[in-house]
Motif scaffolding. Structure first.
Motif, mmCIF file in Angstrom:
data_model
loop_
_atom_site.group_PDB
_atom_site.id
_atom_site.type_symbol
_atom_site.label_atom_id
_atom_site.label_comp_id
_atom_site.label_asym_id
_atom_site.label_seq_id
_atom_site.Cartn_x
_atom_site.Cartn_y
_atom_site.Cartn_z
ATOM 1 N N ALA A 127 -0.081 4.720 -5.237
ATOM 2 C CA ALA A 127 -1.481 4.854 -5.612
ATOM 3 C C ALA A 127 -1.898 3.615 -6.383
ATOM 4 O O ALA A 127 -1.085 2.738 -6.680
ATOM 5 C CB ALA A 127 -1.689 6.113 -6.456
ATOM 6 N N GLU A 128 -3.173 3.530 -6.717
ATOM 7 C CA GLU A 128 -3.702 2.336 -7.379
ATOM 8 C C GLU A 128 -2.980 2.036 -8.681
ATOM 9 O O GLU A 128 -2.754 0.881 -9.032
ATOM 10 C CB GLU A 128 -5.201 2.505 -7.639
ATOM 11 N N ASP A 129 -2.615 3.074 -9.426
ATOM 12 C CA ASP A 129 -2.007 2.888 -10.736
ATOM 13 C C ASP A 129 -0.490 3.017 -10.714
ATOM 14 O O ASP A 129 0.137 3.163 -11.763
ATOM 15 C CB ASP A 129 -2.599 3.892 -11.737
ATOM 16 N N GLY A 130 0.121 2.992 -9.539
ATOM 17 C CA GLY A 130 1.567 3.108 -9.455
ATOM 18 C C GLY A 130 1.975 4.218 -8.504
ATOM 19 O O GLY A 130 1.290 4.510 -7.522
ATOM 20 N N ARG A 131 3.089 4.862 -8.807
ATOM 21 C CA ARG A 131 3.597 5.936 -7.968
ATOM 22 C C ARG A 131 2.962 7.264 -8.371
ATOM 23 O O ARG A 131 2.936 7.622 -9.544
ATOM 24 C CB ARG A 131 5.112 6.061 -8.089
ATOM 25 N N MET A 132 2.465 7.999 -7.377
ATOM 26 C CA MET A 132 1.862 9.310 -7.623
ATOM 27 C C MET A 132 2.828 10.391 -7.159
ATOM 28 O O MET A 132 3.212 10.424 -5.990
ATOM 29 C CB MET A 132 0.533 9.440 -6.868
ATOM 30 N N GLU A 175 0.338 15.975 -10.860
ATOM 31 C CA GLU A 175 0.541 15.822 -12.300
ATOM 32 C C GLU A 175 1.864 16.468 -12.690
ATOM 33 O O GLU A 175 2.260 17.497 -12.130
ATOM 34 C CB GLU A 175 -0.610 16.477 -13.080
#
Length: 219
Positions: free
Chosen positions: A30-35, A210
């Motif tokens: 994902a944009e901010d790293g691993r989801m 999450e």
């Protein structure tokens, strides 16, 4: 690591009759790293329910998301044979990629979601939805799965999305799939499904991407 959420009476030492446990099934870029991609197991006195099935293999259609896959049937602490029924919150690829592991068990999905997944191009990986032996049970609207466990339509992420509501011991837990992807979407709900979750006034909400459950803010 699998953790449990006790939905029974918190004031006694007796074991809870109903638990909800997240299981890591994959990670996506994902944009901010691993989801992370979590599925959830509900242990109920009348059966074990798996909510969503993650992924078991790679596919060229989602290569740009660089999936890391942790198939349920290869996890030493996960008992595939012990699952009595499956629920798909919706049929995007990362929620139905393990459906084929449960060919002899009922798989509950909203009829609208199944129709869209089979009828629309670029909706999902259709071969995973149509895996041999998957026994879909299409439902129309709210549906009681087991005593204290019900399916509730929650449109927003997809028109046919649903959530699973678990009520036991005076507490309420929602397994939301992607009805909300981030906690902020429940803090300030915008879609019909997100508003429905808040109206249910749950003690906690498990989301697919999450690590921990969302809980309502305390005043």
């Amino acid at each position: 690591m699998v953790t449990s959420t006790d939905t029974g009476d918190q004031g006694t030492s007796a074991p809870s009759p109903v638990t909800v446990a997240p299981v890591l099934a994959a990670e996506l870029l994902a944009e901010d790293g691993r989801m992370p991609v979590y599925v959830h197991v509900i242990d109920h006195p009348e059966g074990r329910v798996l909510v969503d099935t993650g992924m078991t293999r790679l596919h060229p259609a989602v290569a740009d998301m660089d999936p890391r896959v942790f198939p349920l049937d290869s996890q030493p602490d996960f008992d595939v044979a012990g699952i009595d029924m499956v629920v798909n919150t919706h049929l995007h690829f990362d929620h139905c990629g393990g459906n084929h592991l449960f060919p002899d068990r009922p798989t509950y999905v909203q009829r609208r979601e199944l129709d869209d997944a089979l009828g629309q191009d670029d909706y999902t990986i259709r071969d995973w939805v149509q895996a041999p032996g998957v026994q879909y049970v299409p439902v129309d609207g709210p549906h009681e799965l087991l005593p204290g466990i019900r399916l509730v339509p929650a449109p927003g992420h997809t028109p046919g999305s649903q959530v699973v509501v678990v009520e036991a011991g005076g507490r309420s837990v929602v397994i939301a799939g992607d009805t909300a992807v981030f906690f902020s979407e429940l803090d300030e709900p915008r879609t019909e499904g997100q508003r429905l979750i808040r109206d249910l006034d749950p003690d906690e909400v498990w989301l697919s991407h999450e690590h921990e459950p969302w809980r309502p803010p305390t005043e």
